[in-house]
Design a protein around this motif. Structure first.
Motif, mmCIF file in Angstrom:
data_model
loop_
_atom_site.group_PDB
_atom_site.id
_atom_site.type_symbol
_atom_site.label_atom_id
_atom_site.label_comp_id
_atom_site.label_asym_id
_atom_site.label_seq_id
_atom_site.Cartn_x
_atom_site.Cartn_y
_atom_site.Cartn_z
ATOM 1 N N VAL A 91 1.066 -1.212 -0.107
ATOM 2 C CA VAL A 91 0.010 -0.202 0.279
ATOM 3 C C VAL A 91 1.039 1.541 -0.168
ATOM 4 C CG1 VAL A 91 -1.536 -0.762 1.074
ATOM 5 C CG2 VAL A 91 -0.736 0.022 2.618
ATOM 6 N N THR A 92 -0.098 2.031 -0.469
ATOM 7 C CA THR A 92 1.213 3.228 -0.479
ATOM 8 C C THR A 92 0.074 4.781 0.175
ATOM 9 O OG1 THR A 92 0.165 4.283 -2.852
ATOM 10 C CG2 THR A 92 2.587 3.055 -2.592
ATOM 11 N N PRO A 93 0.805 6.193 0.532
ATOM 12 C CA PRO A 93 0.207 6.419 0.946
ATOM 13 C C PRO A 93 -1.424 7.171 -0.173
ATOM 14 C CG PRO A 93 2.626 7.495 1.002
ATOM 15 C CD PRO A 93 2.456 6.162 0.243
ATOM 16 N N GLY A 94 -2.454 7.104 0.797
ATOM 17 C CA GLY A 94 -3.112 7.847 0.036
ATOM 18 C C GLY A 94 -4.641 6.848 0.004
ATOM 19 N N ASP A 95 -3.266 5.386 0.261
ATOM 20 C CA ASP A 95 -4.505 3.498 -0.061
ATOM 21 C C ASP A 95 -5.365 3.739 1.229
ATOM 22 O OD1 ASP A 95 -3.704 3.675 -2.739
ATOM 23 O OD2 ASP A 95 -2.203 1.822 -1.491
ATOM 24 N N ARG A 96 -6.637 3.606 1.120
ATOM 25 C CA ARG A 96 -7.726 3.232 2.117
ATOM 26 C C ARG A 96 -7.124 1.458 2.906
ATOM 27 N NH1 ARG A 96 -12.796 6.746 1.196
ATOM 28 N NH2 ARG A 96 -11.887 8.633 0.709
ATOM 29 N N ILE A 97 -7.333 1.014 3.792
ATOM 30 C CA ILE A 97 -7.518 0.012 4.098
ATOM 31 C C ILE A 97 -8.484 0.145 4.935
ATOM 32 C CG2 ILE A 97 -4.681 0.082 3.927
ATOM 33 C CD1 ILE A 97 -4.093 0.577 6.785
ATOM 34 N N VAL A 98 -8.177 -2.052 5.682
ATOM 35 C CA VAL A 98 -9.596 -2.441 6.686
ATOM 36 C C VAL A 98 -8.885 -2.474 7.411
ATOM 37 C CG1 VAL A 98 -11.124 -3.769 7.409
ATOM 38 C CG2 VAL A 98 -11.604 -1.548 4.955
ATOM 39 N N TYR A 99 -8.315 -2.982 9.115
ATOM 40 C CA TYR A 99 -7.911 -3.535 9.156
ATOM 41 C C TYR A 99 -9.238 -4.877 10.105
ATOM 42 C CZ TYR A 99 -3.325 -1.604 10.819
ATOM 43 O OH TYR A 99 -2.161 -1.187 10.221
ATOM 44 N N GLU A 100 -8.715 -6.122 10.497
ATOM 45 C CA GLU A 100 -10.309 -7.295 10.578
ATOM 46 C C GLU A 100 -9.188 -7.619 11.578
ATOM 47 O OE1 GLU A 100 -11.260 -9.028 7.722
ATOM 48 O OE2 GLU A 100 -12.714 -7.876 6.117
ATOM 49 N N ILE A 101 -9.776 -7.719 13.210
ATOM 50 C CA ILE A 101 -9.168 -8.364 14.378
ATOM 51 C C ILE A 101 -10.592 -9.572 14.450
ATOM 52 C CG2 ILE A 101 -8.480 -7.508 16.157
ATOM 53 C CD1 ILE A 101 -8.420 -4.949 15.789
ATOM 54 N N SER A 102 -10.083 -10.783 14.815
ATOM 55 C CA SER A 102 -10.854 -11.671 14.766
ATOM 56 C C SER A 102 -10.390 -12.090 15.998
ATOM 57 C CB SER A 102 -10.868 -12.716 13.855
ATOM 58 O OG SER A 102 -11.365 -12.153 12.206
ATOM 59 N N TYR A 103 -11.216 -12.558 16.903
ATOM 60 C CA TYR A 103 -11.043 -13.367 18.260
ATOM 61 C C TYR A 103 -11.819 -13.761 17.994
ATOM 62 C CZ TYR A 103 -15.308 -10.865 19.629
ATOM 63 O OH TYR A 103 -16.434 -10.162 19.578
ATOM 64 N N ARG A 104 -11.590 -15.915 19.003
ATOM 65 C CA ARG A 104 -12.092 -16.430 19.600
ATOM 66 C C ARG A 104 -11.571 -17.122 21.260
ATOM 67 N NH1 ARG A 104 -11.401 -22.376 19.167
ATOM 68 N NH2 ARG A 104 -9.322 -21.981 17.769
ATOM 69 N N ASN A 105 -12.521 -17.556 21.543
ATOM 70 C CA ASN A 105 -11.637 -18.014 23.238
ATOM 71 C C ASN A 105 -11.695 -19.884 23.002
ATOM 72 O OD1 ASN A 105 -12.058 -18.993 25.669
ATOM 73 N ND2 ASN A 105 -13.647 -17.762 26.441
ATOM 74 N N THR A 106 -10.339 -19.647 23.030
ATOM 75 C CA THR A 106 -9.973 -21.472 23.074
ATOM 76 C C THR A 106 -9.943 -22.342 24.221
ATOM 77 O OG1 THR A 106 -7.496 -20.764 23.476
ATOM 78 C CG2 THR A 106 -8.822 -20.610 20.726
ATOM 79 N N GLY A 107 -10.346 -21.546 25.467
ATOM 80 C CA GLY A 107 -10.834 -21.781 26.649
ATOM 81 C C GLY A 107 -12.488 -23.163 26.676
ATOM 82 N N SER A 108 -12.383 -23.110 27.771
ATOM 83 C CA SER A 108 -13.152 -24.141 28.177
ATOM 84 C C SER A 108 -13.907 -23.404 29.424
ATOM 85 C CB SER A 108 -12.703 -25.997 29.097
ATOM 86 O OG SER A 108 -12.155 -24.889 30.092
#
Length: 156
Positions: free
Chosen positions: A53-70
């Motif tokens: 990506v270069t200056p001026g480019d639009r981006i999207v941060y996707e943060i996925s989460y999961r509880n792997t415990g019991s």
């Protein structure tokens, strides 16, 4: 300046971990918005892996989460500082709005935040003043539970 996907993802994953030791899996993707003109005159937006990506480019941060415990996890918080060359724009479509911070420690809606102007006076914060985003789940994250947060940004 060019920013590579691996750098963005490493920053987000390393800083998005909750403040407590819990069995949580976090996966961050940085996607680039690709805009194309459709035959009907509208603009189509597709998200693709942000290899370069270069200056001026639009981006999207996707943060996925999961509880792997019991066991459920209460007070679940995901906090993500923005790299200095990334300007926050807005929550991504379908994602809850994050709390925002202009100093990395005080969070809230953008309309409530203030920053010092050049003469030391306070002015209302704008989206490009944001230095960190944070989400809090209102309910405990169930064992095996998962979800995703996302926000739009632009490379400065």
């Amino acid at each position: 300046m060019m920013l590579r996907y691996g750098l963005c993802a490493a920053i987000a994953v390393a800083t998005a971990l909750p403040a407590f030791a819990a069995p949580v899996e976090l996966v961050t993707k940085v996607l680039a918005e690709q805009r194309t003109a459709a035959k009907d005159g509208t603009t189509q937006i597709a998200l693709t892996p942000a290899a370069r990506v270069t200056p001026g480019d639009r981006i999207v941060y996707e943060i996925s989460y999961r509880n792997t415990g019991s066991q459920p996890i209460g007070n679940f918080v995901v906090s993500n500082p923005l790299p200095k060359d990334v300007a926050y724009m807005a929550p991504a479509a379908g994602s809850p709005a994050p709390d925002l911070s202009v100093d990395g420690s005080t969070f809230g809606p953008l309309a409530t935040l203030r920053v010092k102007g050049p003469k030391g006076d306070l002015r209302p914060a704008i989206a490009t003043d944001v230095k960190a985003v944070r989400w809090r789940l209102a309910e405990p994250l169930a064992a095996g539970g998962s979800g995703q947060f996302a926000f739009r940004a632009m490379l400065k």
